[in-house]
Design a protein around this motif. Structure first.
Motif, mmCIF file in Angstrom:
data_model
loop_
_atom_site.group_PDB
_atom_site.id
_atom_site.type_symbol
_atom_site.label_atom_id
_atom_site.label_comp_id
_atom_site.label_asym_id
_atom_site.label_seq_id
_atom_site.Cartn_x
_atom_site.Cartn_y
_atom_site.Cartn_z
ATOM 1 N N ASN A 189 0.844 -1.181 0.000
ATOM 2 C CA ASN A 189 0.000 0.000 0.000
ATOM 3 C C ASN A 189 0.890 1.245 0.000
ATOM 4 O O ASN A 189 1.656 1.462 0.925
ATOM 5 C CB ASN A 189 -0.868 -0.035 1.274
ATOM 6 N N VAL A 191 0.906 5.124 0.241
ATOM 7 C CA VAL A 191 0.031 6.234 0.618
ATOM 8 C C VAL A 191 0.731 7.546 0.300
ATOM 9 O O VAL A 191 1.885 7.746 0.684
ATOM 10 C CB VAL A 191 -0.296 6.194 2.131
ATOM 11 N N THR A 212 4.654 3.985 2.793
ATOM 12 C CA THR A 212 4.256 2.723 2.178
ATOM 13 C C THR A 212 4.293 1.607 3.208
ATOM 14 O O THR A 212 5.066 1.659 4.163
ATOM 15 C CB THR A 212 5.140 2.319 0.970
HETATM 16 N N1 SER Z 1 -0.255 3.278 6.462
HETATM 17 C C1 SER Z 1 -0.547 2.372 5.386
HETATM 18 C C2 SER Z 1 -1.070 1.043 5.858
HETATM 19 O O1 SER Z 1 -1.061 0.770 7.035
HETATM 20 C C3 SER Z 1 0.687 2.154 4.560
HETATM 21 O O2 SER Z 1 1.780 1.974 5.383
HETATM 22 O O3 SER Z 1 -1.513 0.284 5.053
#
Ligand code: SER
Length: 572
Positions: A189, A191, A212
């Protein structure tokens, strides 16, 4: 690929790309009481998005220990874990801070790491991005960058639920995300923190940042073509050990093996950070994890204390990665296992004897037998026992009023002499009622309570009596209490008017100003003509059956003041 290789590959890749490698922060957030645990790699860094000058650099990478308990009932499927590591790369203070980066670099790093360093075939990967909604516009910038990746065959637009990440707390960063999937499992993910959450709105921020997070265990499973995280070297040795200890390899039990492995590992990491089993906050989570693991072991027929032995495999897995203070962790683990196993069998017996469970039953199972709510619900389901409508509401109410009572008790305002609320203290509280009733039988009705001090290690009980008790009398009192414990008498509670309580012979401390209605605790059967063995006005709490008290022993009888004797007694 082993877990140690993968962790190293990740951190090395970002180190080569000018990130400083930070060690994992503790599982317990420092100086932040808004959450019980660190649940994401960015959590220890969240203030750096607003104040980038405080960050250790513009680019940082970590493998962060995380605990998530929201999905505890999903643990045991192929992907959910309570404890996991999150691999992450972070950038702060974009564009002002030198070396900071944003969407382009973050997406390119991710693609390069997956397809070049780990050599995942592009055909197994697809990406998603934020399609926009009525409040925030589409992340067309990320879409344009993703489109430049030649071998990325699929890009999926998604809504805020999937592709917008925020902690949702005042002044915290948030923003659209790009997610990478391997074989349809969400792996990474990314962000892009370009908003700040203020007064219920996302306000564009001057300084932007990257956060990320990649699920380490999930990625490791994908790379090894396992369809679940439990086959990775981070969990499979624990599962093998559980099978060996339980003497069971039946696939039918696979989910139980997984839950035990997950819960024990999470509990060990928390114990290692000094979180001890308790009845609230982080301590309660450790307690629930350990107890749920024991219940699963019990279900597999394991009646001995085995957690210490299984724990060794967890220490071995993390050798050279995380240090465990084995000599403090293991005794705490063992203590909780020993304590819980004593009451578990009676608790399960009581539960299984019911056709329907009420809120009061669920509360008693928790309060007197230590069965966490979700464990009772699960056991009820396994044994086809119905849950009364509204049982959860009344459980919650009882739980809340019990907490209030405990607060009053610990503030020293509770007149019943009970300060503290551990299960052991509750047992001693019930034993004190047995003691008073036994003293009255042996020494006569002139005996009244003059004071009591109860800890989870002993009772100190003062009563009106002018002479020193003889050894025979002490023995008789001790024997009578033990006889009532062995008889496994039921402890019941009725609320009634004070006058009625006095009329039915309930003992009370009449120096205390009671309210109009009082709680009366009775131990043993009774009828209109036959009183119970003990009946006292008391605020509680008490255990529900005397059978779990163990063996009662008077260790001292002495003078307290003129006309008042003092007994110290223990349960062993
Ligand atoms: N904060 C986001 C998550 O926990 C990416 O690190 O998925």
């Amino acid at each position: 690929m082993t877990s140690n290789e993968l962790r190293k590959n990740f951190l090395d890749f970002f180190k080569e790309n000018d990130h400083s490698v930070s060690p994992s922060a503790s599982l317990i957030p420092e100086g932040d009481t808004s959450v019980l645990f660190n649940t994401a790699g960015m959590q220890p860094f969240k203030r750096f998005y607003l104040e980038p000058d405080l960050a250790p650099g513009a680019r940082v990478t970590t493998s962060q220990k995380c605990i998530r308990t929201g999905d505890i009932l999903e643990v045991g499927d192929n992907t959910h874990l309570t404890f996991f590591e999150m691999l992450g790369n972070f950038s702060f203070g974009y564009p002002a801070k030198q070396g900071s980066y944003f969407k382009k670099e973050a997406i390119e790093f991710a693609w390069k790491f997956l397809t070049e360093v780990l050599a995942v075939k592009p055909s197994r990967i697809y990406a998603t991005y934020f399609a926009g909604d009525e409040n925030i516009s589409e992340d067309s910038e990320s879409l344009a960058i993703l489109k430049t990746i030649k071998d990325l065959h699929k890009i999926v637009p998604q809504g805020a639920e999937d592709n917008f990440w925020s902690l949702g707390t005042e002044n915290s960063p948030g923003g659209p995300t790009v997610e990478f999937y391997i074989d349809n499992v969400e792996i990474w993910n990314l962000v892009f923190n370009e908003y700040i959450y203020q007064n219920g709105k996302y306000v564009p921020s001057q300084l932007k940042g990257v956060d990320t997070g990649m699920g380490f265990e999930r990625l490791l499973a994908s790379l090894n073509n396992f369809d679940n995280v439990y086959e990775t070297d981070l969990l499979s040795p624990i599962i093998s050990k559980i099978k060996e200890v339980a003497g069971s390899f039946h696939p039918f039990h696979e989910k139980d093996f997984r839950i035990i492995a997950d819960h024990l590992k999470a509990a060990l990491f928390l114990l290692n950070e000094g979180v001890l089993p308790a009845n609230k906050d982080q301590g309660y989570i450790v307690r629930r994890l350990i107890r749920r693991a024991i219940i699963k072991l019990n279900g597999l027929g394991v009646r001995e204390n085995v957690l210490k032995e299984i724990a060794q495999t967890v220490f071995t897995i993390y050798t050279g990665v995380y240090d465990f203070s084995i000599y403090t962790v293991l005794p705490e683990l063992e203590k909780e296992e020993v304590r819980f196993r004593v009451t578990l069998a009676s608790g399960l017996k009581l539960l299984q004897s019911k056709k329907v469970l009420t809120g009061q039953d669920l509360f008693d199972l928790y309060q007197s037998y230590g069965l966490p709510l979700e464990v009772s619900l699960e056991e009820a389901k396994n044994h086809h026992i119905n849950i009364e409508e509204n049982a959860l509401d009344s459980y919650n109410e009882l739980f809340k009023s019990h907490q209030e009572l405990s607060r009053t008790a610990s503030a020293g305002m509770f007149k019943g002499g009970l300060v503290g609320q551990s299960e052991q203290t509750t047992k001693y509280h019930t034993a004190t009622h047995l003691l008073l009733a036994a003293l009255r039988q042996v020494l006569g009705d002139g005996i009244h309570q003059k004071g009591a001090n109860i800890t989870d290690e002993r009772i100190r009980f003062d009563f009106s009596y002018a002479e020193k008790m003889t050894p025979e009398q002490i023995q008789q009192v001790e024997d009578l209490v033990n006889e009532k414990i062995k008889a496994d008498l039921q402890v019941s509670m009725q609320e009634m008017r004070l006058e009625d309580a006095q009329n039915c012979g309930a003992m009370g401390d009449f120096a205390t100003k009671y309210g109009e209605t009082v709680k009366v605790y009775s131990i043993g059967n009774y009828s209109t003509t036959e009183p119970p063995f003990s009946r006292e006005i008391c605020g509680g709490p008490h255990i529900t059956n005397t059978g779990i008290l163990g063996h009662f022993k008077i260790i001292k009888e002495e003078s307290s003041s003129a006309g008042v004797r003092r007994i110290k007694a223990i349960l062993e």
